[in-house]
Scaffold this active site. Structure first.
Site, PDB file in Angstrom:
ATOM      1  CG  ASN A   7      -6.280  17.571 -14.648  1.00  0.00           C
ATOM      2  OD1 ASN A   7      -6.652  17.648 -15.831  1.00  0.00           O
ATOM      3  ND2 ASN A   7      -6.854  18.258 -13.682  1.00  0.00           N
ATOM      4  CE  LYS A  14      -3.724  22.292 -12.412  1.00  0.00           C
ATOM      5  NZ  LYS A  14      -5.135  22.511 -12.622  1.00  0.00           N
ATOM      6  NE  ARG A  90     -10.908  16.713 -14.131  1.00  0.00           N
ATOM      7  CZ  ARG A  90     -11.092  18.002 -14.401  1.00  0.00           C
ATOM      8  NH1 ARG A  90     -10.068  18.793 -14.589  1.00  0.00           N
ATOM      9  NH2 ARG A  90     -12.308  18.484 -14.479  1.00  0.00           N
ATOM     10  CG  HIS A 179     -17.281  20.411 -11.526  1.00  0.00           C
ATOM     11  ND1 HIS A 179     -18.021  21.568 -11.348  1.00  0.00           N
ATOM     12  CD2 HIS A 179     -16.072  20.799 -11.971  1.00  0.00           C
ATOM     13  CE1 HIS A 179     -17.283  22.612 -11.678  1.00  0.00           C
ATOM     14  NE2 HIS A 179     -16.094  22.169 -12.069  1.00  0.00           N
ATOM     15  NE  ARG A 240     -16.631  27.746 -17.715  1.00  0.00           N
ATOM     16  CZ  ARG A 240     -16.297  26.699 -16.984  1.00  0.00           C
ATOM     17  NH1 ARG A 240     -17.189  26.081 -16.237  1.00  0.00           N
ATOM     18  NH2 ARG A 240     -15.070  26.244 -17.008  1.00  0.00           N
ATOM     19  NE  ARG A 284      -9.434  34.446  -2.702  1.00  0.00           N
ATOM     20  CZ  ARG A 284      -8.404  33.626  -2.852  1.00  0.00           C
ATOM     21  NH1 ARG A 284      -7.675  33.308  -1.806  1.00  0.00           N
ATOM     22  NH2 ARG A 284      -8.085  33.130  -4.025  1.00  0.00           N
ATOM     23  N   GLY A 332     -16.757  27.120  -1.830  1.00  0.00           N
ATOM     24  CA  GLY A 332     -17.539  26.309  -0.877  1.00  0.00           C
ATOM     25  C   GLY A 332     -16.746  25.934   0.362  1.00  0.00           C
ATOM     26  CD  GLU A 385     -12.152  17.574  -9.131  1.00  0.00           C
ATOM     27  OE1 GLU A 385     -11.587  18.572  -8.631  1.00  0.00           O
ATOM     28  OE2 GLU A 385     -12.718  17.604 -10.231  1.00  0.00           O
TER      29      GLU A 385
HETATM   30  P1  AMP Z   1     -11.356  26.764  -7.369  1.00  0.00           P
HETATM   31  O1  AMP Z   1     -11.759  26.908  -8.801  1.00  0.00           O
HETATM   32  O2  AMP Z   1     -11.993  25.609  -6.687  1.00  0.00           O
HETATM   33  O3  AMP Z   1      -9.882  26.833  -7.149  1.00  0.00           O
HETATM   34  O4  AMP Z   1     -11.948  28.049  -6.609  1.00  0.00           O
HETATM   35  C1  AMP Z   1     -11.604  29.386  -6.930  1.00  0.00           C
HETATM   36  C2  AMP Z   1     -12.492  30.337  -6.116  1.00  0.00           C
HETATM   37  O5  AMP Z   1     -12.378  29.988  -4.736  1.00  0.00           O
HETATM   38  C3  AMP Z   1     -12.118  31.798  -6.247  1.00  0.00           C
HETATM   39  O6  AMP Z   1     -13.267  32.546  -6.575  1.00  0.00           O
HETATM   40  C4  AMP Z   1     -11.612  32.203  -4.876  1.00  0.00           C
HETATM   41  O7  AMP Z   1     -12.145  33.426  -4.481  1.00  0.00           O
HETATM   42  C5  AMP Z   1     -12.133  31.130  -3.947  1.00  0.00           C
HETATM   43  N1  AMP Z   1     -11.110  30.773  -2.942  1.00  0.00           N
HETATM   44  C6  AMP Z   1     -10.086  29.928  -3.119  1.00  0.00           C
HETATM   45  N2  AMP Z   1      -9.334  29.846  -1.990  1.00  0.00           N
HETATM   46  C7  AMP Z   1      -9.888  30.684  -1.099  1.00  0.00           C
HETATM   47  C8  AMP Z   1      -9.578  31.059   0.253  1.00  0.00           C
HETATM   48  N3  AMP Z   1      -8.539  30.546   0.896  1.00  0.00           N
HETATM   49  N4  AMP Z   1     -10.398  31.929   0.849  1.00  0.00           N
HETATM   50  C9  AMP Z   1     -11.460  32.442   0.206  1.00  0.00           C
HETATM   51  N5  AMP Z   1     -11.791  32.117  -1.075  1.00  0.00           N
HETATM   52  C10 AMP Z   1     -11.033  31.260  -1.718  1.00  0.00           C
END
Ligand code: AMP
Length: 400
Positions: A7, A14, A90, A179, A240, A284, A332, A385
């Site tokens: 990627n 990556k 990717r 995505h 965004r 978070r 999620g 992915e």
């Molecule tokens: P991603 O782009 O899929 O890596 O997601 C990033 C988002 O996921 C950020 O806003 C983080 O707050 C949330 N996130 C990632 N890991 C955790 C975790 N272990 N607990 C709570 N939120 C998380």
């Protein structure tokens, strides 16, 4: 068969090496700051991570380092690069024509080059990764897996924007969706865990991370999705804005004398959770501040939840029903409270979660959080992915 998944970002590479006999990841890592210094972090299951700073002039230098690490006595997992039987790349944008993963031929590479105007950030990086592989591993089959390909079946009335039609004909301005590899993976995995044919299900997949998108999957095909011409459309994200009234753009540009690049920067990098809360793009941190009573953090969370609910409602209407709702990606998969708020007061649509299961979910595996009286199944499905790319690569390389 051992498959290397790559990627390439503008200054990063990556990688993951899979053994497809059992789907196991043998090693993975990231090269960063390519062209401006260089670092690599290399990981193997059960071993401590290896980190090194090393001048990485370009993507080819980074790939060379990765291949050296994979075969090195100290950090390696294979004896020779010849054990890598195929490489999967990717690629974010497949443009209008590409509707499935494909073996990389000269024609496809030319097509990717011609597509760069639609994908100015990621397109050149993906090509740099492909070209580095062609130079260093010329005899190994290479496959491109496109994020947009999953949306190849979306119907015209869902992808054409109501602006003069010539912009579609002349400039390719339409919804592409992004995505797709993640939405395809989690919808397929959901069907597996439910033990039902994917073709029989109406699913909404919520990929909620720093970038977020929601997709309606009916009969195994994506029928609509929240991201559009670029990954900017849809629900609000970390930085965004998602969908806004388009006239806000020229209004701000005129008032503050911003150039197109400057307004793009505002909408891409300074908006979303960060822009509304004024605190952070990390959900978070924003959630924590909201709990402590910070008004703007609370507002950002409410906008996010409302955007997700709005899409779920719209896609239930478009599919005339819903069998399952899936949560995936960083937010999620991990953020209990966001899932709870999204599913709150959704009884009319037949969606209800078991709060106890939601709070006590097990990380890293598909997990059912469906409530007792819910008509709709609600699952957390960790996305993968890279595995999806490796699987497509395996299929195409075996046919080759
Ligand atoms: P991603 O782009 O899929 O890596 O997601 C990033 C988002 O996921 C950020 O806003 C983080 O707050 C949330 N996130 C990632 N890991 C955790 C975790 N272990 N607990 C709570 N939120 C998380």
């Amino acid at each position: 068969m051992k498959i290397l998944v790559l990627n390439s970002g503008s200054s990063s590479l990556k990688y993951q090496l899979f053994d497809m006999r059992n789907g196991q990841v043998l090693a993975k890592g990231t090269c960063e700051r390519i062209g401006a210094g260089g670092t690599v972090t290399h990981k193997r299951p059960g071993e401590s991570d290896f980190h090194e700073e090393k001048e990485l002039k370009n993507h080819e230098a980074a790939l060379e380092l990765v291949l050296d690490l994979l075969v090195s006595e100290k950090h390696g997992v294979i004896r020779s690069v010849s054990e890598i039987e195929a490489v999967g790349h990717r690629v974010v944008h497949g443009g209008e024509k590409i509707r499935k993963s494909t073996l990389l031929t000269e024609d496809i590479i030319r097509y990717m080059e011609a597509n760069i105007p639609l994908n100015p950030l990621h397109g050149p990086a993906a090509l740099a990764g492909v070209k580095a592989c062609l130079d260093l591993m010329p005899d190994v089959p290479q496959v491109a897996v496109f994020d947009t390909a999953f949306y190849g079946d979306i119907e015209d009335f869902r992808y054409i924007y109501p602006i003069p039609y010539e912009y579609y004909e002349n400039d390719g301005i339409r919804r592409y969706g992004f995505h797709g590899t993640s939405h395809r993976y989690v919808s397929g995995r959901l069907a597996e865990v439910l033990g039902k044919p994917l073709e029989s299900l109406k699913i909404i997949t919520c990929h909620l991370g720093n970038g977020s998108s929601i997709t309606a999957v009916s009969g195994g095909k994506a029928i609509d999705t929240s991201m559009g011409f670029t990954p900017q459309e849809g629900i609000m994200m970390g930085t965004r804005c998602g969908s806004i009234d388009p006239t806000i753009v020229p209004f701000i540009m005129r008032k503050y004398g911003l150039t197109p690049d400057e307004i793009e920067d505002v909408l891409n990098k300074k908006s979303g959770l960060l822009g509304v809360s004024g605190l952070s793009n990390d959900c978070r941190n924003v959630w924590q501040a909201a709990r402590e009573g910070n008004y703007r953090a609370g507002l950002a969370i409410k906008i996010l939840i409302n955007g997700i609910k709005r899409h779920i409602g719209a896609y239930c209407a478009e599919m005339n029903g819903l069998d399952a709702l899936v949560f995936t990606a960083g937010i999620g998969e991990n953020q209990v409270d966001i899932r709870e708020l999204v599913c709150k007061d959704m009884g009319y649509l037949g969606i209800e979660i078991d709060e106890n299961k939601n709070r006590n979910f097990e990380r890293g595996k598909p997990f059912d959080i469906t409530g007792k009286n819910s008509r709709v199944k609600v699952w957390i499905i960790p996305t993968d992915e890279e595995y999806m790319i490796a699987k497509d690569t395996l299929e195409l390389a075996e046919k080759n």
